[in-house]
Design a protein around this motif. Structure first.
Motif, PDB file in Angstrom:
ATOM      1  N   TYR A 241      46.583  34.583  33.349  1.00 14.42           N
ATOM      2  CA  TYR A 241      45.326  34.048  34.390  1.00 14.42           C
ATOM      3  C   TYR A 241      46.562  32.925  35.755  1.00 14.42           C
ATOM      4  O   TYR A 241      47.098  33.017  34.852  1.00 14.42           O
ATOM      5  N   ARG A 242      45.893  33.186  36.457  1.00 17.34           N
ATOM      6  CA  ARG A 242      46.078  32.377  38.024  1.00 17.34           C
ATOM      7  C   ARG A 242      45.510  31.448  37.308  1.00 17.34           C
ATOM      8  O   ARG A 242      44.262  30.937  37.362  1.00 17.34           O
ATOM      9  N   ALA A 243      46.246  29.948  38.174  1.00 17.49           N
ATOM     10  CA  ALA A 243      45.098  28.751  37.953  1.00 17.49           C
ATOM     11  C   ALA A 243      46.198  28.010  39.561  1.00 17.49           C
ATOM     12  O   ALA A 243      47.021  28.746  40.233  1.00 17.49           O
ATOM     13  N   GLY A 244      45.533  26.776  39.894  1.00 18.34           N
ATOM     14  CA  GLY A 244      46.265  26.187  41.205  1.00 18.34           C
ATOM     15  C   GLY A 244      44.919  26.895  42.669  1.00 18.34           C
ATOM     16  O   GLY A 244      44.741  28.192  42.405  1.00 18.34           O
ATOM     17  N   PRO A 245      45.045  25.811  43.623  1.00 20.58           N
ATOM     18  CA  PRO A 245      44.123  26.183  44.193  1.00 20.58           C
ATOM     19  C   PRO A 245      44.607  27.802  45.702  1.00 20.58           C
ATOM     20  O   PRO A 245      43.599  28.216  45.182  1.00 20.58           O
ATOM     21  N   ALA A 246      45.800  28.430  44.791  1.00 15.96           N
ATOM     22  CA  ALA A 246      46.065  29.532  45.778  1.00 15.96           C
ATOM     23  C   ALA A 246      46.886  30.190  44.320  1.00 15.96           C
ATOM     24  O   ALA A 246      46.389  31.757  44.660  1.00 15.96           O
ATOM     25  N   GLY A 247      46.530  29.920  43.063  1.00 13.72           N
ATOM     26  CA  GLY A 247      46.906  31.225  42.146  1.00 13.72           C
ATOM     27  C   GLY A 247      47.885  30.935  41.712  1.00 13.72           C
ATOM     28  O   GLY A 247      48.383  32.208  42.099  1.00 13.72           O
ATOM     29  N   GLU A 248      48.720  30.557  42.577  1.00 17.17           N
ATOM     30  CA  GLU A 248      49.998  30.669  42.918  1.00 17.17           C
ATOM     31  C   GLU A 248      50.904  29.903  40.941  1.00 17.17           C
ATOM     32  O   GLU A 248      52.016  30.619  40.876  1.00 17.17           O
ATOM     33  N   ASN A 249      49.729  29.257  39.792  1.00 17.02           N
ATOM     34  CA  ASN A 249      50.985  28.971  39.226  1.00 17.02           C
ATOM     35  C   ASN A 249      50.204  30.449  38.088  1.00 17.02           C
ATOM     36  O   ASN A 249      49.040  30.814  38.108  1.00 17.02           O
ATOM     37  N   VAL A 250      51.034  31.030  36.992  1.00 18.51           N
ATOM     38  CA  VAL A 250      50.313  31.771  35.822  1.00 18.51           C
ATOM     39  C   VAL A 250      50.919  31.235  34.471  1.00 18.51           C
ATOM     40  O   VAL A 250      51.832  30.733  33.926  1.00 18.51           O
ATOM     41  N   TYR A 251      49.576  31.569  33.665  1.00 19.39           N
ATOM     42  CA  TYR A 251      49.334  30.967  32.544  1.00 19.39           C
ATOM     43  C   TYR A 251      48.935  31.745  31.701  1.00 19.39           C
ATOM     44  O   TYR A 251      48.513  32.555  31.684  1.00 19.39           O
ATOM     45  N   PHE A 252      50.028  32.161  30.171  1.00 11.45           N
ATOM     46  CA  PHE A 252      49.205  32.149  29.102  1.00 11.45           C
ATOM     47  C   PHE A 252      48.204  32.060  28.625  1.00 11.45           C
ATOM     48  O   PHE A 252      48.031  30.594  28.318  1.00 11.45           O
ATOM     49  N   ASP A 253      46.956  32.760  28.158  1.00  9.75           N
ATOM     50  CA  ASP A 253      45.864  32.625  27.819  1.00  9.75           C
ATOM     51  C   ASP A 253      46.267  32.766  26.029  1.00  9.75           C
ATOM     52  O   ASP A 253      46.030  33.008  25.233  1.00  9.75           O
ATOM     53  N   VAL A 254      45.786  31.441  25.183  1.00  9.96           N
ATOM     54  CA  VAL A 254      46.624  31.411  23.560  1.00  9.96           C
ATOM     55  C   VAL A 254      45.447  31.648  22.844  1.00  9.96           C
ATOM     56  O   VAL A 254      45.915  32.422  22.060  1.00  9.96           O
ATOM     57  N   SER A 255      44.061  31.651  23.415  1.00 12.97           N
ATOM     58  CA  SER A 255      43.241  31.673  22.922  1.00 12.97           C
ATOM     59  C   SER A 255      43.395  33.464  22.500  1.00 12.97           C
ATOM     60  O   SER A 255      42.203  33.686  21.167  1.00 12.97           O
TER      61      SER A 255
END
Ligand code: AMP
Ligand code: ZN
Length: 473
Positions: free
Chosen positions: A146-160
């Motif tokens: 999923y994207r995060a940060g004010p402009a969706g500029e960081n992407v994380y892996f959702d471990v759940s």
């Protein structure tokens, strides 16, 4: 005895099997090229080389990939801090690319000097950014990222979303409470989620993507992408140092398996850390030794190779200058055995000791087959040395058996005769070429390579199982 390895993933020894018969796809986590590699790093890389050599002795075609991390490995941990290469670039007043390239060349030269066979490929992370972005995009589509940060500029892996997260390292997601900075923690859904792509306008190496203009990859996604690009969706063996288990390899598994729905690697092999003077290495302790430091103390590369492979890879191993002296004497002992054989007197002596050689041979092969037990295999060679030196071995047959075992031992360990190891690497490379030609039924090329080697005084011996032994005539 059959070949077995201790698989970190199942925490037990398992019979070695491959996805494709006779072929091993092996990925070794390589160096982050922000500085010269030290003796500790070389423990991990020499393990990879010894493993590859033994698999070749056992008749496998080994497709070995060792990457070069030239961006994205952060100083503090995988999530925070500055990029190690960027920090060094600012320190040396150079560009990150110049830093990475200079230390990559030094690394490859050190590997060669230490007698490591060249890998099939040494991919640079920066050459695979598109492969990484393709995986990240696919993980997003599948709902794992999923994207995060004010402009969706960081992407994380959702471990759940990945229930097996933690299986390799034994960590439980519930226990992975953030040590992270609050602002980083806040933009993640779960503190254990890890970055696939990060944005930072101040980062010197950055690439435009769907996530903005100034992004760079997380360290873990690099290895998932390079392994896939060069070896495919699944590996037979993945190696690294013990510090790579978590988070690096745990995250690689999550990304790769979420993407492909297949097990990423059948075998995970991890090298214990090398200690120096009984403790951790540290710049402030002045004990972070490079190959040049070792040379400056008057030791050659062969002695360092021996010092780093002589212990079992899953046991602690300590490096001291006293140990280096002992290793030098040990090698002199093995050389003495070789020179007794070369003198020729044993061949014309009365037949004796074939059973001693056969016992040494069995012990050597069984030890190496048993999770690469190098110290035990060396023990077999030292026992044989005693027998040779005390002239308990005699006659052409027994001497020929000793020669064959020593050739195998040298192919496997790369430490035996006092010849230059760079030359040996060249011979091994030619053998590989010949093997590939034979596999393609290109016998003209295979013959030409044999003749070229013979002209250099190298005698080849094809033995059952598809392997080829060599020795100097
Ligand atoms: P790095 O350049 O920090 O990514 O490390 C390169 C490789 O060396 C990794 O596989 C590490 O696990 C390994 N390594 C680092 N320090 C040691 C050590 N003291 N003993 C053995 N392996 C090490
Ligand atoms: Zn890696």
């Amino acid at each position: 005895m059959s070949l077995v390895f201790f698989n970190s993933y199942s925490r037990q020894k398992e019979p070695f099997e491959t996805l494709e018969k006779g072929v091993v796809r092996m990925y070794n986590c390589g160096p982050t090229v922000w500085g010269r590699q030290h003796v500790g790093n070389f423990r991990a890389f020499l393990f990879a080389d010894t493993l590859r050599r033994w698999l070749q002795v056992r008749g496998f075609e080994v497709r070995q990939v060792m990457n070069i991390t030239d961006v994205g490995h952060l100083v503090a941990d995988a999530e925070e801090g500055d990029d190690k290469i960027q920090v060094q670039a600012l320190k040396e007043g150079k560009s990150p690319i110049e830093i990475a390239e200079a230390y990559t060349q030094l690394f490859l030269a050190d590997l060669k000097a230490l007698g490591c066979l060249p890998a099939m490929a040494n991919p640079r992370a920066t050459a695979h950014i598109d492969d990484m972005l393709a995986i990240i995009g696919a993980l997003e589509k599948k709902g794992y990222a999923y994207r995060a940060g004010p402009a969706g500029e960081n992407v994380y892996f959702d471990v759940s979303r990945f229930p097996r997260y933690g299986k390799l390292s034994g960590n439980r997601v519930e226990d992975l409470v953030a040590g992270a900075r609050v602002d980083v923690r806040e933009e993640k859904r779960h503190p254990a989620d890890f970055a696939l792509w990060k944005s930072d306008p101040k980062h010197l190496m950055k690439w435009p993507s769907a996530y903005g203009e100034h992004g760079f990859p997380g360290w873990h996604i690099e290895c998932s992408a390079m392994a896939r690009a060069l070896l495919g969706d699944q590996l037979d063996i993945h190696t690294g140092g013990e510090d790579n288990v978590f988070p690096h390899h745990e995250c690689e598994i999550a990304q790769s398996e979420a993407l492909t729905d297949k097990p990423f690697a059948l075998f995970w092999l991890h090298t214990r850390f090398l200690t120096v003077d009984g403790g951790k290495m540290g710049k402030s302790l002045g004990n972070v030794y490079t190959l040049d430091d070792v040379r400056a103390r008057g030791f050659d590369e062969r002695t360092l190779r021996y010092a780093l492979i002589r212990g079992h890879y899953r046991s602690p191993l300590d490096f001291t200058w006293k140990v280096m002296e002992e290793c030098k004497s040990a090698l002199a002992g093995l050389d003495e055995m070789v020179s007794v054989l070369e003198q020729g007197g044993l061949e014309s002596a009365a037949d004796a000791g074939t059973e001693l050689v056969r016992a040494a041979d069995t012990a050597f092969f069984d030890s190496m087959d048993d999770d690469l037990n190098v110290p035990q295999a060396l023990g077999a060679l030292f026992a044989l040395r005693q027998d040779v030196i005390q002239r308990k071995i005699g006659g052409a047959e027994a001497v020929q058996l000793v020669r064959e075992l020593l050739t195998t031992a040298h192919t496997a360990l790369g430490i035996l005769p006092a010849t230059d190891s760079a030359g040996d690497a060249a011979i091994e490379a030619k053998l590989e070429e010949r093997h590939t030609a034979k596999a393609a039924r290109d016998f003209a090329t295979a013959d030409r390579i044999r003749k070229e080697l013979e002209a250099d005084g190298i005698v080849l011996q094809d033995v059952p199982g598809g392997k080829t032994l060599w020795r100097r005539a």
